[in-house]
Design an enzyme around this catalytic site. Structure first.
Site, PDB file in Angstrom:
ATOM      1  N   ASP A  82      52.670  56.031  32.415  1.00 27.99           N
ATOM      2  CA  ASP A  82      53.637  57.062  32.007  1.00 27.99           C
ATOM      3  C   ASP A  82      53.493  58.283  32.923  1.00 27.99           C
ATOM      4  OD1 ASP A  82      55.522  58.286  30.301  1.00 27.99           O
ATOM      5  OD2 ASP A  82      53.956  59.122  29.002  1.00 27.99           O
ATOM      6  N   GLY A 178      55.718  67.415  23.397  1.00 27.36           N
ATOM      7  CA  GLY A 178      54.985  68.218  22.416  1.00 27.36           C
ATOM      8  C   GLY A 178      55.870  68.488  21.206  1.00 27.36           C
TER       9      GLY A 178
END
Ligand code: 13P
Ligand code: ZN
Length: 280
Positions: A82, A178
């Site tokens: 990733d 986040g």
């Protein structure tokens, strides 16, 4: 089963108008949890690690965990790098046995992003591994990654698809890494527009904290891989913390088990939102 690439699973998702969940792993327990959830729901699944995660251990160590679990599983499992940040890190992932690689050149000007992505895509093509590129930017902060974000420009995405050799494309549509401190401004219409102009499977990053309805809507408009990371880390740590509140606990298995259960339940709920259950 041996690890598979992301090609078949994402093409099928694109045709079937659902998404495959891609879940970031930090340790063995999280890998066990994600694959157990996939088995229970009969879902294809992608496990992935960021650069800071593989710096903590190594690509070889994460791969060994996931490959061992995949071998015992009866659903397709892919292991993906990733936000690959360098050519060298992509080489390391390939050598370890990763079956899918992202190279993130999204902060570069278009020409340079194309060239950077193409260099990695050519190397990966030699061993049959698909590459995810990114254009437009995912905002927020995750691990060492921080960005103010930016929406994908459709004409640039078309050029990126044609010239970079990528298989799948991460797009900037207003999500951020986040948990959200302010509500995200999603441009869902942009997903519809991009879907009409591209053939590459499109990837949504920054799914932690999005509502289920938003994720479903993005998928209905053409997203077929959805990345979840922060909320898995939060769920794991919360469950571990609860067990460790009892100072008599000294066995790592006791709190590892609690973290694993919490992640498994969360992953199952996200797979149901993605609609990948029963698709293995
Ligand atoms: P979140 O941490 O916001 O879930 O984002 C996940 C992601 O995009 C991983 O690449
Ligand atoms: Zn991401």
């Amino acid at each position: 089963m041996a690890l598979t690439t992301t090609v078949g699973m994402l093409r099928r998702a694109q045709e079937g108008r659902y998404a495959v969940g891609a879940f970031n792993v930090e340790n063995m327990e999280m890998a066990q949890a994600i694959i157990a959830a996939a088995e229970e729901l009969r879902a294809p699944v992608i496990l992935q690690t960021t650069p800071s995660t593989v710096k903590y251990a190594s690509t070889a160590l994460y791969l060994a965990n996931v490959a061992a679990l995949a071998r015992e599983a009866s659903v397709p499992v892919a292991m993906h790098l990733d936000h690959g940040s360098s050519y060298e890190l992509c080489v390391s992932a390939l050598r370890a046995g990763y079956t899918s690689v992202m190279i993130d050149g999204s902060k570069l000007p278009l020409e340079e992003n194309i060239a950077f992505t193409r260099r990695v895509a050519e190397m990966c093509a030699a061993v049959g591994v698909p590459v995810e590129g990114e254009i437009g930017r995912v905002g927020g902060k995750e691990d060492d990654l921080e960005d103010e974000g930016g929406y994908t420009i459709p004409e640039e995405a078309v050029r990126f698809e044609k010239e970079s050799g990528l298989f799948s494309m991460a797009v900037g549509v207003g999500t951020a890494h986040g948990f959200y401190k302010v509500a995200p401004v999603l441009n869902k219409e942009l997903i519809t527009t991009l879907r009409g102009m591209l053939t590459a499977p499109m990837v949504l990053h920054g799914a932690s904290g999005l509502s289920d309805d938003d994720v479903r809507d993005c998928i209905a408009r053409g997203i077929c891989k959805v990345n979840f990371a922060t909320e898995l880390r939060a769920a794991y740590t919360k469950a571990v913390r609860e067990v460790l509140a009892d100072e008599a606990v000294i066995d790592p298995k006791a709190y590892g088990k609690a973290g694993r259960e919490a992640v498994k339940e969360l992953v199952k709920s996200r797979m149901l939102v993605c609609g990948c259950d029963g698709k293995a």
